[in-house]
Design a protein around this motif. Sequence first.
Motif, PDB file in Angstrom:
ATOM      1  N   GLU A  73       0.827  -1.210   0.000  1.00 50.40           N
ATOM      2  CA  GLU A  73       0.000   0.000   0.000  1.00 50.40           C
ATOM      3  C   GLU A  73       0.863   1.262   0.000  1.00 50.40           C
ATOM      4  N   LEU A  74       1.988   1.219   0.710  1.00 50.73           N
ATOM      5  CA  LEU A  74       2.884   2.377   0.790  1.00 50.73           C
ATOM      6  C   LEU A  74       3.867   2.436  -0.379  1.00 50.73           C
ATOM      7  N   GLU A  75       3.663   1.540  -1.351  1.00 50.49           N
ATOM      8  CA  GLU A  75       4.468   1.496  -2.572  1.00 50.49           C
ATOM      9  C   GLU A  75       5.938   1.240  -2.282  1.00 50.49           C
ATOM     10  N   LEU A  76       6.169   0.360  -1.305  1.00 47.21           N
ATOM     11  CA  LEU A  76       7.524  -0.087  -1.031  1.00 47.21           C
ATOM     12  C   LEU A  76       7.807  -1.418  -1.729  1.00 47.21           C
ATOM     13  N   LEU A  77       6.758  -2.033  -2.239  1.00 49.27           N
ATOM     14  CA  LEU A  77       6.862  -3.322  -2.917  1.00 49.27           C
ATOM     15  C   LEU A  77       6.039  -3.317  -4.199  1.00 49.27           C
ATOM     16  N   LYS A  78       6.443  -4.177  -5.140  1.00 50.78           N
ATOM     17  CA  LYS A  78       5.648  -4.374  -6.353  1.00 50.78           C
ATOM     18  C   LYS A  78       4.743  -5.595  -6.195  1.00 50.78           C
ATOM     19  N   LYS A  79       5.221  -6.601  -5.460  1.00 51.30           N
ATOM     20  CA  LYS A  79       4.459  -7.829  -5.276  1.00 51.30           C
ATOM     21  C   LYS A  79       4.420  -8.202  -3.802  1.00 51.30           C
ATOM     22  N   ASP A  80       3.318  -8.790  -3.406  1.00 53.35           N
ATOM     23  CA  ASP A  80       3.139  -9.233  -2.029  1.00 53.35           C
ATOM     24  C   ASP A  80       3.577 -10.694  -1.928  1.00 53.35           C
ATOM     25  N   PRO A  81       4.676 -10.991  -1.209  1.00 54.53           N
ATOM     26  CA  PRO A  81       5.146 -12.381  -1.132  1.00 54.53           C
ATOM     27  C   PRO A  81       4.220 -13.306  -0.357  1.00 54.53           C
ATOM     28  N   THR A  82       3.237 -12.750   0.358  1.00 58.82           N
ATOM     29  CA  THR A  82       2.316 -13.589   1.135  1.00 58.82           C
ATOM     30  C   THR A  82       1.041 -13.926   0.355  1.00 58.82           C
ATOM     31  N   GLU A  83       0.926 -13.412  -0.872  1.00 54.16           N
ATOM     32  CA  GLU A  83      -0.353 -13.486  -1.602  1.00 54.16           C
ATOM     33  C   GLU A  83      -0.888 -14.899  -1.733  1.00 54.16           C
ATOM     34  N   PHE A  84      -0.045 -15.853  -2.066  1.00 52.75           N
ATOM     35  CA  PHE A  84      -0.516 -17.227  -2.282  1.00 52.75           C
ATOM     36  C   PHE A  84      -0.038 -18.177  -1.181  1.00 52.75           C
ATOM     37  N   ALA A  85       0.422 -17.622  -0.071  1.00 55.49           N
ATOM     38  CA  ALA A  85       0.940 -18.453   1.012  1.00 55.49           C
ATOM     39  C   ALA A  85      -0.195 -19.208   1.701  1.00 55.49           C
ATOM     40  N   TYR A  86       0.114 -20.359   2.254  1.00 54.75           N
ATOM     41  CA  TYR A  86      -0.884 -21.163   2.961  1.00 54.75           C
ATOM     42  C   TYR A  86      -0.227 -21.853   4.155  1.00 54.75           C
ATOM     43  N   VAL A  87      -1.039 -22.209   5.117  1.00 49.40           N
ATOM     44  CA  VAL A  87      -0.567 -22.883   6.327  1.00 49.40           C
ATOM     45  C   VAL A  87      -0.854 -24.367   6.193  1.00 49.40           C
ATOM     46  N   LYS A  88       0.196 -25.160   6.141  1.00 50.09           N
ATOM     47  CA  LYS A  88       0.031 -26.611   6.018  1.00 50.09           C
ATOM     48  C   LYS A  88      -0.592 -27.185   7.286  1.00 50.09           C
ATOM     49  N   LYS A  89      -1.522 -28.103   7.110  1.00 45.60           N
ATOM     50  CA  LYS A  89      -2.161 -28.747   8.261  1.00 45.60           C
ATOM     51  C   LYS A  89      -2.198 -30.250   8.049  1.00 45.60           C
ATOM     52  N   ASP A  90      -2.011 -30.984   9.133  1.00 44.30           N
ATOM     53  CA  ASP A  90      -2.118 -32.434   9.061  1.00 44.30           C
ATOM     54  C   ASP A  90      -3.583 -32.838   9.088  1.00 44.30           C
ATOM     55  N   LYS A  91      -3.936 -33.812   8.275  1.00 40.95           N
ATOM     56  CA  LYS A  91      -5.297 -34.326   8.302  1.00 40.95           C
ATOM     57  C   LYS A  91      -5.499 -35.148   9.566  1.00 40.95           C
TER      58      LYS A  91
END
Length: 403
Positions: free
Chosen positions: A158-176
Amino acid sequence: MKGHLYRRNYTCKKKKCTCGAKWAYVVDVGIDPISGKRKQKSKSGFLTQQEAEAAANTLIYELNQGTYLEDTDKTFSDFAKEWLHIYSESKDVKPGTIRVRLHEIGRLLPYFAQLKLKDITRKMYQDALNDLKDQGLADSTREGINRTGRMIFRKALELELLKKDPTEFAYVKKDKKTIEQLEEEEVPNYLEKEELALFLETAKQNGLEHDYLVFLILAYTGMRVGELVALKWKDIDFLNHTISITKTYYNPNNNTVEYQLVTPKTRKSRRKIVVDEDVIQALKDHKEAQNQVRMRLGDDYYNRYFIFAKMERQFGYPIVIKNVRDRMKRLLRIAGLNEELTPHSLRHTHTSLLAEANVSLEQIMDRLGHTDDQITKNVYLHVTKEMKKEASQKFSELMRSLR
């Protein structure tokens, strides 16, 4: 848009380069608002003129489209501190929430602390989440860390310090987990009605100062212990039999005189709870006894109208939550009940007994001040499932009696 290509440290006199000089570009990127001089962006290290030209054209395209961002050398650690300040100033955030965010930032620092924001990739961020799982951190803990990470990087975007958000497609792995595991883990311990009656009778007979009233109100209202400790006499409507929840108690260091009263956990947490005559009468008796102590002590009493005020040392200050936990453990031991139960277990107990009394889940959530809580839902479903089994058994017994 002005710019040019050139070879850095070019020393060859011949057409074919043998000195190994790399190609570079220089492009005008605007005017410095302070000096009024032109600002330029340069980059070198290209093996061919075509590569340098393609990179320069990309930069020029971004300038023309208004998507160009100047490089920043700001590290994750530095920006995380800035973000925490922005976060705490821009929202009505309770001190406890700030402590949680600070702890979650601390979990990310070993991976990114001295890295520049712009150098943190999606793979690096996902690898960090995966490594936290390998360390054995619970799903809920890692979800919290990821939530904080997302907020930090989105603010940088938002503050234009980045071009891409590295967290955009991140996910938290969970055990079934198996159904059995889910049922065991998601339904917390609570007291059955006979156990609650025994516990309250034990509090009445063996309780210390205002123990019985504390646990009576927790059991009969399902309120959070922080909400209970923050109660003042103005929150009690003796005529209409209601208790108003407008604040909660915060004191992480358990220092009696350094407490804070903060806003409730959520907007839904602001509520009025209807209570029965037994609770109202117990409150009346307690108020009368407290008034006698207050009048006897005079100026030595810290008179801020707390219902659950200390009656020995630091007179009048609200009791600390740790005190409630310790008192409950003592009474559970005397009663021979599960000593692992906590004041919050009485909230689950309240849920279970309301469910057993056929109160709807929606009404229970409203009484508890919840907009959505999976644990409360699981307690409700667990109790009602047992009730359905009992109904089925009674029907079968009825039919067998007709044979």
